[in-house]
Design an enzyme around this catalytic site. Structure first.
Site, PDB file in Angstrom:
ATOM      1  N   GLU A 168     -41.050   5.243 -45.211  1.00 53.34           N
ATOM      2  CA  GLU A 168     -40.812   3.896 -45.573  1.00 53.34           C
ATOM      3  C   GLU A 168     -41.280   3.374 -46.650  1.00 53.34           C
ATOM      4  OE1 GLU A 168     -42.191   2.055 -41.526  1.00 53.34           O
ATOM      5  OE2 GLU A 168     -39.904   2.586 -40.478  1.00 53.34           O
ATOM      6  N   GLU A 308     -36.462   6.751 -36.821  1.00 55.23           N
ATOM      7  CA  GLU A 308     -37.230   6.012 -35.645  1.00 55.23           C
ATOM      8  C   GLU A 308     -36.124   4.638 -35.135  1.00 55.23           C
ATOM      9  OE1 GLU A 308     -40.743   4.578 -37.401  1.00 55.23           O
ATOM     10  OE2 GLU A 308     -41.557   6.626 -38.600  1.00 55.23           O
TER      11      GLU A 308
END
Length: 514
Positions: A168, A308
């Site tokens: 991320e 995720e």
């Protein structure tokens, strides 16, 4: 509500892409025997094939040590030029994973302090989230890491793994650089991986909310940078990335003051500050399906891997311990249409410390297995999915009740959940289900307020902070998934079943033919 199931309907292969893997906090924790037991349970019972974790290159993994890193030697001349690189600690955690049947899904993060351009840290376990001060030194370090893996596990084994660059990078808590910086980091990393073995699979951008995919792929194409797969994440609302506003900030401060005033536990305060059910009930139902489709269109011919996802991205949300999460997970997996090659739930174990390590039995952590090794409702939702027959039957629209029908050619299964984003909603739904063949036996498995609900049993025990071994065993026994026979009627070559369930229950019916 009436549902008709035809065993002779058109079929397509059942989608098991969620079995590609689970996430599991950060690498250092994989030294723990209890977490490895949780991962083994997920592999043995759910069919999970790989584990992805953050921070495999963090300072606590001891891959790059300098004499000056120890306080007692900080006055030694040239202290930071006396150094050693060794990946033995990484080898230990990967040995642990392989010993229980799962492969590492290698997330190349974060930055060893010895190579870092800055000192900015992220999360509780203090990963350095800055760029390398020298791309050349970083590339040499990554090359050494890949050589270590091949030497230890063999080329054929390592070529079966995936290598994902960072986590991320679009969020400041994980990366202290710009999008342009990440692309440069990806380029140096991917080329270093490929310099050792061009058959290794490397990809990114590992963003939240499916961001940066077109720009990332354009950069790779324009600069001849290798990319074998596209990885990204999504959560409804995407938590801290999108939901902060003035009203929510006021609620957080009010909740924190209330926690001090009333001597609330940390876990209780976290829930009051960040769990916002009025926000979440406005999420569009089935939003992941739309996001997956768009991400796949952007990925083009490259495999898409969602590394995720979960029902909520906020630690301390009670839904992670309740049937709500199971209903969301099952509905999400019923929506899978082949867009993603892998669909990796976050995460396996409740032993998790991005914000806090809260070892009380049920604190709203992300895992499918509690800190005590107790399977939670979302574990049992995946267990239901793992049992499904290999072919999925075409099914007419069933409105707000999400269903999937499956067959092995003779018998039929039906997964049902009235999944809803409104946490407080609790409506009763009555179903009349007809199967177009005669049954010899009909059974049901349930996740609801009374079944597969370990949190309820814990509360009935008085919500003890620490469970004894006998209490853990009792909760496991009382909250395990059970298959029970239910009444049915056969007439005119058909089988009728009546069923009553409530919002966010999950049911698996198995109809065995005569």
């Amino acid at each position: 509500m009436k549902i008709n199931i035809s065993r002779n309907s058109n079929t397509k292969p059942t989608n098991f892409s969620w079995q590609a893997g689970f996430g599991n906090c950060h690498a250092y924790l994989l030294h723990r025997t209890d977490i490895i037991e949780h991962i083994k349970l997920a592999h043995d019972e759910l069919g999970i094939k790989s584990i992805r974790c953050h921070g495999v290159l963090d300072d606590d993994m001891l891959t790059y040590q300098r004499m000056g890193d120890c306080r007692m030697f900080r006055t030694v001349p040239g202290k930071n030029k006396i150094k050693e690189i060794n990946f033995r600690q990484v080898g230990h955690i990967y040995d642990n994973l392989l010993s229980v049947g799962v492969k590492p899904f290698v997330e190349l993060s974060f930055m060893p302090s010895a190579l870092a351009s800055g000192k900015k840290l992220g999360l509780r376990y203090n990963p350095n989230i800055t760029m390398p001060k020298s791309p050349k030194q970083w590339s040499e370090y990554i090359t050494g890491f890949i050589c270590f893996l091949i030497d230890r596990y063999g080329r054929d084994e390592v070529e079966s793994w995936y290598f994902e660059v960072w986590n991320e990078p679009d969020l400041s808590c994980f990366f202290a650089g710009s999008r342009k910086d990440y692309f440069k980091l990806y380029e140096a990393t991917a080329k270093a991986v490929k310099s050792v073995d061009r058959n290794l699979r490397v990809g990114g951008p590992s963003t939240s909310a499916c961001k940066w995919i077109p720009e990332f792929l354009a950069f790779c194409k324009e600069n001849d940078v290798p990319c074998d797969f596209v990885s990204t994440h999504h959560y409804p609302g995407d938590a801290f990335g999108n939901f902060i506003n003035l009203s929510n900030v006021k609620k957080m401060f009010s909740a924190s003051r209330n926690a001090v005033k009333n001597n609330k536990k940390l876990s209780e305060a976290m829930t009051e500050m960040f769990f916002l059910p009025d926000d979440w009930k406005r999420w569009e139902k089935g939003i992941f399906k739309k996001m997956d489709k768009k991400a796949k269109e952007q990925a083009g011919d490259l495999p898409l891997i969602i590394t995720e996802w979960n029902s909520m991205a906020v630690f301390g949300s009670p839904v992670h311990d309740e049937k709500y999460s199971a209903a969301f997970a099952v509905k999400t997996c019923l929506d899978l249409d082949g867009s993603a090659e892998g669909y990796m739930f976050w995460c396996c174990s409740d032993l998790f410390e991005e914000q806090f390590m809260l070892p009380r039995p049920f604190v709203g952590s992300f895992g499918v297995v509690s800190s005590d090794g107790i399977p939670k409702p979302n574990f049992w939702g995946f267990k239901m999915l793992s049992q499904l027959y290999p072919n999925r039957l075409e099914l007419a629209d069933t409105g707000n009740v999400d269903c999937g029908a499956f067959t092995d050619g003779k018998n039929v299964q039906l997964v049902i959940t009235p999944q809803d984003g409104d946490y407080c909603k609790d409506e009763q739904i009555r179903l009349d289900i007809t199967f177009d063949f005669e049954a010899a036996d009909v059974t049901v498995q349930k996740i609801d307020d009374d079944n597969c609900n370990p949190k309820r049993i814990w509360k009935e025990m008085g919500s003890p902070n620490n469970l004894t071994k006998s209490q853990v065993a009792e909760i496991k026994e009382k909250s395990s998934l059970r298959e029970e026979k239910i009444p049915f009627a056969v007439s005119n070559g058909k089988t009728d079943v009546k069923l009553s369930l409530r919002t966010n229950d999950v049911v698996l019916i198995t109809v065995r033919s005569k």
